[in-house]
Design a protein around this motif. Structure first.
Motif, PDB file in Angstrom:
ATOM      1  N   PHE A  73     -55.675 -22.037  14.850  1.00 36.31           N
ATOM      2  CA  PHE A  73     -55.973 -22.723  13.486  1.00 36.31           C
ATOM      3  C   PHE A  73     -55.611 -22.639  11.788  1.00 36.31           C
ATOM      4  N   VAL A  74     -55.353 -23.416  11.692  1.00 34.79           N
ATOM      5  CA  VAL A  74     -54.801 -23.578   9.856  1.00 34.79           C
ATOM      6  C   VAL A  74     -55.569 -24.223   9.155  1.00 34.79           C
ATOM      7  N   TYR A  75     -55.965 -23.798   8.437  1.00 34.58           N
ATOM      8  CA  TYR A  75     -57.137 -25.422   7.499  1.00 34.58           C
ATOM      9  C   TYR A  75     -57.107 -24.355   5.990  1.00 34.58           C
ATOM     10  N   GLY A  76     -56.389 -25.652   5.105  1.00 41.04           N
ATOM     11  CA  GLY A  76     -56.914 -25.605   3.619  1.00 41.04           C
ATOM     12  C   GLY A  76     -57.821 -25.052   3.213  1.00 41.04           C
ATOM     13  N   ARG A  77     -58.957 -26.154   3.187  1.00 41.58           N
ATOM     14  CA  ARG A  77     -60.366 -25.086   2.843  1.00 41.58           C
ATOM     15  C   ARG A  77     -61.403 -25.195   3.150  1.00 41.58           C
ATOM     16  N   ARG A 123     -68.211 -24.630   1.069  1.00 41.04           N
ATOM     17  CA  ARG A 123     -67.302 -23.763   0.024  1.00 41.04           C
ATOM     18  C   ARG A 123     -67.506 -23.728  -1.429  1.00 41.04           C
ATOM     19  N   HIS A 124     -67.782 -24.476  -1.718  1.00 40.84           N
ATOM     20  CA  HIS A 124     -66.330 -24.358  -3.225  1.00 40.84           C
ATOM     21  C   HIS A 124     -65.880 -23.037  -3.888  1.00 40.84           C
ATOM     22  N   ASP A 125     -66.997 -22.230  -4.216  1.00 40.39           N
ATOM     23  CA  ASP A 125     -66.487 -21.172  -4.571  1.00 40.39           C
ATOM     24  C   ASP A 125     -65.143 -20.339  -3.903  1.00 40.39           C
ATOM     25  N   LEU A 126     -64.471 -20.530  -2.833  1.00 37.37           N
ATOM     26  CA  LEU A 126     -63.652 -19.861  -1.808  1.00 37.37           C
ATOM     27  C   LEU A 126     -61.739 -20.437  -2.328  1.00 37.37           C
ATOM     28  N   PRO A 127     -61.368 -19.674  -2.498  1.00 35.98           N
ATOM     29  CA  PRO A 127     -60.038 -20.368  -2.620  1.00 35.98           C
ATOM     30  C   PRO A 127     -59.601 -21.946  -2.152  1.00 35.98           C
ATOM     31  N   GLN A 128     -59.088 -22.812  -3.107  1.00 39.35           N
ATOM     32  CA  GLN A 128     -58.586 -23.950  -1.965  1.00 39.35           C
ATOM     33  C   GLN A 128     -56.842 -24.702  -3.667  1.00 39.35           C
ATOM     34  N   PRO A 129     -56.463 -25.041  -2.804  1.00 39.56           N
ATOM     35  CA  PRO A 129     -55.051 -25.892  -4.161  1.00 39.56           C
ATOM     36  C   PRO A 129     -55.457 -26.803  -4.962  1.00 39.56           C
ATOM     37  N   ARG A 176     -53.374 -28.559  -6.965  1.00 45.84           N
ATOM     38  CA  ARG A 176     -52.810 -30.032  -7.615  1.00 45.84           C
ATOM     39  C   ARG A 176     -52.338 -30.597  -6.567  1.00 45.84           C
ATOM     40  N   TYR A 177     -52.488 -29.986  -5.836  1.00 48.05           N
ATOM     41  CA  TYR A 177     -52.415 -31.533  -4.698  1.00 48.05           C
ATOM     42  C   TYR A 177     -53.484 -30.855  -3.104  1.00 48.05           C
ATOM     43  N   PRO A 178     -53.372 -31.897  -2.495  1.00 46.14           N
ATOM     44  CA  PRO A 178     -55.264 -31.634  -1.557  1.00 46.14           C
ATOM     45  C   PRO A 178     -55.073 -31.063   0.072  1.00 46.14           C
ATOM     46  N   ALA A 179     -55.870 -30.047  -0.201  1.00 49.45           N
ATOM     47  CA  ALA A 179     -55.309 -29.487   1.573  1.00 49.45           C
ATOM     48  C   ALA A 179     -56.276 -30.441   2.187  1.00 49.45           C
ATOM     49  N   ARG A 180     -55.313 -31.045   3.659  1.00 49.24           N
ATOM     50  CA  ARG A 180     -56.497 -31.486   3.829  1.00 49.24           C
ATOM     51  C   ARG A 180     -56.881 -31.639   5.511  1.00 49.24           C
ATOM     52  N   GLN A 181     -57.026 -30.304   5.294  1.00 47.90           N
ATOM     53  CA  GLN A 181     -57.685 -29.248   6.486  1.00 47.90           C
ATOM     54  C   GLN A 181     -58.333 -28.821   6.097  1.00 47.90           C
ATOM     55  N   THR A 182     -60.006 -29.367   6.484  1.00 48.59           N
ATOM     56  CA  THR A 182     -60.971 -28.035   6.449  1.00 48.59           C
ATOM     57  C   THR A 182     -60.839 -26.882   7.571  1.00 48.59           C
ATOM     58  N   PHE A 183     -62.178 -26.271   6.783  1.00 46.77           N
ATOM     59  CA  PHE A 183     -62.702 -24.468   8.198  1.00 46.77           C
ATOM     60  C   PHE A 183     -63.173 -25.217   9.176  1.00 46.77           C
ATOM     61  N   GLU A 184     -64.075 -26.229   8.499  1.00 42.90           N
ATOM     62  CA  GLU A 184     -65.524 -27.018   9.589  1.00 42.90           C
ATOM     63  C   GLU A 184     -65.284 -27.995  10.660  1.00 42.90           C
TER      64      GLU A 184
END
Length: 446
Positions: free
Chosen positions: A194-198, A202-208, A210-218
């Motif tokens: 499973f590949v996620y974007g953010r 947890r807003h302290d962890l890396p995320q893009p 410019r463009y949205p990370a569409r898939q969440t870890f949760e």
């Protein structure tokens, strides 16, 4: 018992158009407002499906959504006759209107996440439609997608269907476009990647940025729970935020896997070394091939522009793997040279087949976007709705159906034509009879 991986491609809908609805998808944005050709798009998709069936692959068809989506427009306050609803929406809320006309369900890699019976606790194939919350036009799909999947995989002895995840960005789920299964063979238990974007909470962890990370870890965790997957059979990997910001909106734009091969760009993953190490450990003693493409071999922008990784990686009946690539890969000298050299290496990938899917590519979807993979046992395959499986007769019938119902040119102005709505509903009503789906659309149920 025989096992196979079936590919179910989405039929391109009668309202296939270019509206630039997908922020973060470079191809979609760059072709906004160009005239489209729904008939050509549908026939390009059918040709690819038929070609794969002729190669000996199990190939299925998934029906498109009803568009324009009158029911949603009515929910948003537009009233009167269907023609009046279309006119009001097109005049008063152009962007909303265009979203409700989108034919994006053609990209069935986003239809659902599928876990084969070899991986699940109850020994059934599990389906969870993607909620696609990040894009309004795609968030309209999951209910009807679920109806179509239930009509295609109807036998509850073999198939389990879940509701889509809550309609909230915290559980943003983009389906199989961010899910890859690795295994020694289709019949053996595999590792579901499973590949996620953010991380949503947890807003302290890396995320893009410019463009949205569409898939969440949760969302990934929730689907693994719903499908009854064990911790030993799941690996969660974060997509590289920097490549999302360069237009890699789904993992299947930067990586593709099949059986014991993972084909990916070196920039695909965040903390790549640790993630791939976990994959190798959980895969066990069986050989696992990591085919990593260096930036020095193919730059990221060439990979995105040609959709080098949004290709299908298939195991042919002879046991060798082939890549199903868009002709854009063949037309790019760097990518074509790389693929020509790749098939000479000591990996299971032995050939490349190029297909013209330009109508899809212009809207931001390559061959991998157009299909949903379903690994099946012989008994499970026999329980699939046989009317949805591609063969010569179905190919000819669907081509005739397209000729009868589809336009060969569609502009934004055409989308507000009430006659197009009538044509689309007539087409879909006939299609549900051809594919023996029953009443899966709101206009049929009402």
């Amino acid at each position: 018992m025989q096992h196979c991986e079936a590919n179910f491609d989405g039929l391109v809908g009668p309202t296939h158009n270019y509206a630039g609805l997908s922020f973060g998808n470079v191809a979609s944005f760059s072709n906004a407002s160009a005239d489209s050709n729904p008939k050509e798009a549908a026939k390009q998709g059918l040709l690819k499906m038929k070609a794969l069936a002729d190669m000996g692959m199990v190939q299925g068809v998934l029906a498109p959504q009803e568009r324009p989506d009158i029911a949603t427009l009515r929910r948003l306050g537009f009233a009167g006759s269907d023609a009046r609803v279309l006119e009001q929406a097109a005049t008063q809320a152009r962007e909303v209107f265009l979203a409700c006309c989108s034919a994006s369900s053609m990209w069935t890699a986003n239809a659902a996440t599928v876990s084969p019976s070899a991986d699940t606790a109850d020994g059934r194939v599990h389906f969870t439609p993607a909620n696609l919350t990040n894009k309004f036009h795609r968030s309209l799909e999951p209910q009807v997608t679920g109806n179509i999947l239930k009509a295609t995989f109807a036998n509850s002895k073999y198939f389990a269907h879940h509701a889509h995840l809550p309609d909230n960005d915290h559980f943003g789920d983009e389906g199989a476009a961010n899910h890859t299964r690795l295994c020694s063979s289709y019949g053996h238990a595999g590792i579901e990647m499973f590949v996620y974007g953010r991380h949503a909470f947890r807003h302290d962890l890396p995320q893009p940025t410019r463009y949205p990370a569409r898939q969440t870890f949760e969302a990934c965790q929730a689907i693994a729970r719903l499908h009854g997957l064990s911790d030993e059979s799941v690996v969660y990997i974060q997509q590289n935020p920097n490549v999302i910001d360069q237009g890699v909106f789904h993992n299947d734009v930067i990586a593709v896997g099949n059986q014991n091969v993972l084909f990916y760009h070196e920039l695909a993953f965040h903390n790549s070394e640790a993630a791939l190490s976990e994959l190798r450990t959980k895969f066990g003693d069986n050989p696992l091939h990591f085919v990593e493409v260096k930036s020095s071999e193919v730059g990221l922008q060439d990979a995105i522009k040609t959709y080098l990784f949004n290709t299908q990686l298939l195991t042919l009946p002879d046991g060798n793997m082939t890549i199903i690539a868009p002709t854009e890969c063949e037309e790019n000298s760097t990518v074509a040279a790389y693929l020509a050299e790749l098939v000479t290496r000591d990996t299971p990938i032995k050939s490349v087949n190029y297909f013209d899917v330009k109508q899809s590519m212009r809207n931001g979807g390559g061959p991998a976007c157009l299909r949903l993979r379903v690994a099946l046992t012989e008994d499970e395959l026999s329980a699939v709705n046989a009317s949805t499986l591609m063969n010569e007769a179905l190919f000819n019938r669907l081509n005739s159906w397209v000729d009868k119902h589809y336009r060969d040119r569609l502009s934004e102005q055409d989308l507000r034509d009430p006659q197009l709505l009538t044509e689309s509903r007539s087409a879909l009503d006939e299609l549900t009879q051809i594919l023996k789906l029953g009443s899966v659309y709101p206009f049929q149920q009402n």
